[in-house]
Design a protein around this motif. Structure first.
Motif, PDB file in Angstrom:
ATOM      1  N   ASP A  78      12.226  10.537  57.890  1.00 23.63           N
ATOM      2  CA  ASP A  78      12.448  11.964  57.657  1.00 23.63           C
ATOM      3  C   ASP A  78      13.707  12.193  56.828  1.00 23.63           C
ATOM      4  O   ASP A  78      13.767  13.120  56.022  1.00 23.63           O
ATOM      5  N   CYS A 133      14.293   9.197  46.732  1.00 24.38           N
ATOM      6  CA  CYS A 133      14.079  10.141  47.826  1.00 24.38           C
ATOM      7  C   CYS A 133      13.512  11.462  47.309  1.00 24.38           C
ATOM      8  O   CYS A 133      12.626  12.065  47.945  1.00 24.38           O
ATOM      9  N   ARG A 161      11.904  13.195  50.356  1.00 24.55           N
ATOM     10  CA  ARG A 161      12.645  12.859  51.572  1.00 24.55           C
ATOM     11  C   ARG A 161      14.058  13.435  51.466  1.00 24.55           C
ATOM     12  O   ARG A 161      14.700  13.324  50.413  1.00 24.55           O
TER      13      ARG A 161
END
Length: 473
Positions: free
Chosen positions: A220, A240, A245
């Motif tokens: 997460d 990311c 993310r």
């Protein structure tokens, strides 16, 4: 879906119940004073002013970050509640003075804070447990050099109270970034197939195959340590963003220099203006005026307490009441800092300069109490009046330790671009055991983001820190 819906209802319920309990505390105080026969003028005055009381309470709850505090320990939340109730009482007294129709008996003003603290304490303890039940555990990956990544992973899991679960580390073993070769233990039969363990967490891979690790684990959140090269940080951030993310960067000095940068334009070229690590001269005049006014007021209020402390020190152990020690302030200028003596006289006669530890045997009985209550710091207000210190700023350090810190971290020298202070951003954001490098980052961030409002906010947060033994040094 049920959990997400309840999470959406939790914050409004929290806000409404907080405000209801604050007002119920006043009403209950009236009932304790008058019973069921509350005088009409008192009730009318309360009903006409409850909106102001409610707004001030809401502002205090938000200021002390009581909405969104799942990362905080219960001790921090309760300390915040004490501050909210205290300053709410100050607001009520101010309103009773400014609004002549605000007829609150003194007994109501004095008893209401205790009732509010009891009600809010019970309610918030229950809400704190409910909030953790509604929050799903966040899967986290930490990226950095092996030792730094493991230390950050330890902190994330302990501070978040189980809300964050570190599912692995992605490490940079290159000597260029200070990593070195990782010595990984053999995986035991039946252990996690994700890989061998770096401390308590599996090593998912090296930085060179970060994208593969990201796809395999699907965390997460990703936390990036500060000592990676900017090229490696950029690689992690781009990956990311591409995978949607959330990524958090622990800042280094370069990142701190970019804080508060202003976007400008030269012809058709966008540029960032990076400010200097100093407080603007026009702001220094306001800061000095605040220092003088607040110091004089604080000395006047604490005069009886100082007298009692002086008598207790004299009765407890031989030696002077005040303790002088050479420290460094703005631009490395030396000065003598004043404190109430909390150690035996000549404590460093044989050992030389030594940093005080949390359970230092040299501390006297009275000195331990003075330190716990932060009373030993009051004489520093004299340093503020003399101009050696400010009320808010980086804590002054001794020349011996400054030289040692500069050898280890050359950027430490920038810390003395502002006048030293009694309290600071590092004191309200850090802990007693926070290492000097992290405190340095907070001190530099304070310089970059200075404003009179920021100083006032730090002072109000310092009240909370004084209630927590491990939050300030």
């Amino acid at each position: 879906m049920f959990v997400q819906r309840n999470k959406g209802l939790f914050l409004p319920a929290l806000v409404l119940t907080d405000l209801a309990l604050v007002n119920f505390g006043y009403i209950l105080a009236f009932f304790i004073k008058f019973g069921w026969n509350i005088p009409r003028e008192n009730l009318t005055a309360y009903l006409s002013t409850w909106p102001w009381l409610t707004v001030s309470a809401l502002a205090l709850f938000y200021f002390y970050r009581l909405y969104g505090g799942y990362r905080w320990r219960w001790a921090e939340i309760f300390a915040s509640l004490i501050c909210v109730v205290f300053f709410q009482a100050m607001s009520a007294m101010a309103l009773s003075f400014l609004l002549r129709g605000f007829s609150f008996p003194r007994s109501v003003l004095l008893s209401a804070p205790f009732i509010q603290l009891a009600l809010l304490g019970l309610w918030r303890r229950l809400a704190w447990h409910v909030e953790r039940g509604l929050l799903c555990s966040r899967r986290v990956v930490v990226v950095g050099q092996p030792r730094e990544a493991a230390a950050l992973a330890e902190k994330l899991e302990s501070v978040a109270g189980g809300v964050m679960k570190v599912c692995g580390l992605v490490v940079d073993p290159s000597p260029a970034n200070g990593g070195g070769k990782i010595k990984q233990p053999e995986a035991e039969p039946g252990s996690d197939p994700a890989g061998p363990v770096q401390g308590r967490w599996p090593v998912l891979g090296e930085l060179s195959n970060f994208c593969e690790c990201l796809e395999a684990v699907e965390p997460d959140q990703v936390f990036v340590c500060s000592n990676l090269s900017h090229e490696d940080k950029a690689r992690v951030v781009y990956a990311c963003v591409d995978k949607d993310r959330k990524v958090y960067l622990v800042p280094d000095l370069y990142d701190i220099m970019l804080a508060q940068a202003r976007l400008e334009q030269v012809d058709d070229v966008p540029v960032f203006t990076v400010g200097r690590l100093v407080i603007p001269e026009e702001s220094l005049v306001i800061k000095r005026l605040m220092d003088v006014v607040l110091s004089l007021a604080a000395l006047a209020v604490t005069a009886p307490l100082c007298l009692l402390a002086a008598v207790a020190i004299k009765l407890d152990s031989p030696g002077p009441v005040l303790y002088r020690q050479k420290r460094l302030t703005l631009q490395g200028k030396p000065f003598y800092l004043y404190k109430f003596r909390t150690m035996v006289d000549n404590a460093e006669k044989e050992s030389g300069p030594v940093l005080a530890s949390e359970n230092d045997p040299r501390v006297t009985r009275v000195g331990r109490f003075l330190r716990t209550a932060r009373i030993d710091e009051i004489p520093q207000l004299l340093n503020v009046l003399k101009g050696d210190m400010s009320i808010v700023g980086p804590r002054p350090e001794r020349p011996f330790f400054v030289n040692e810190f500069i050898k280890e971290t050359p950027e430490y020298i920038y810390r003395m671009n502002v006048k030293s202070g009694i309290t600071g951003l590092a004191q309200i954001a850090g802990r007693y055991s926070t290492n000097p490098e992290i405190k340095l980052k907070y001190d530099l961030l304070y310089t970059k983001s200075y404003s009179p409002a920021r100083d006032l906010a730090i002072l109000l947060q310092t009240v909370k820190v004084m209630l927590m033994k491990d939050r300030a040094s």
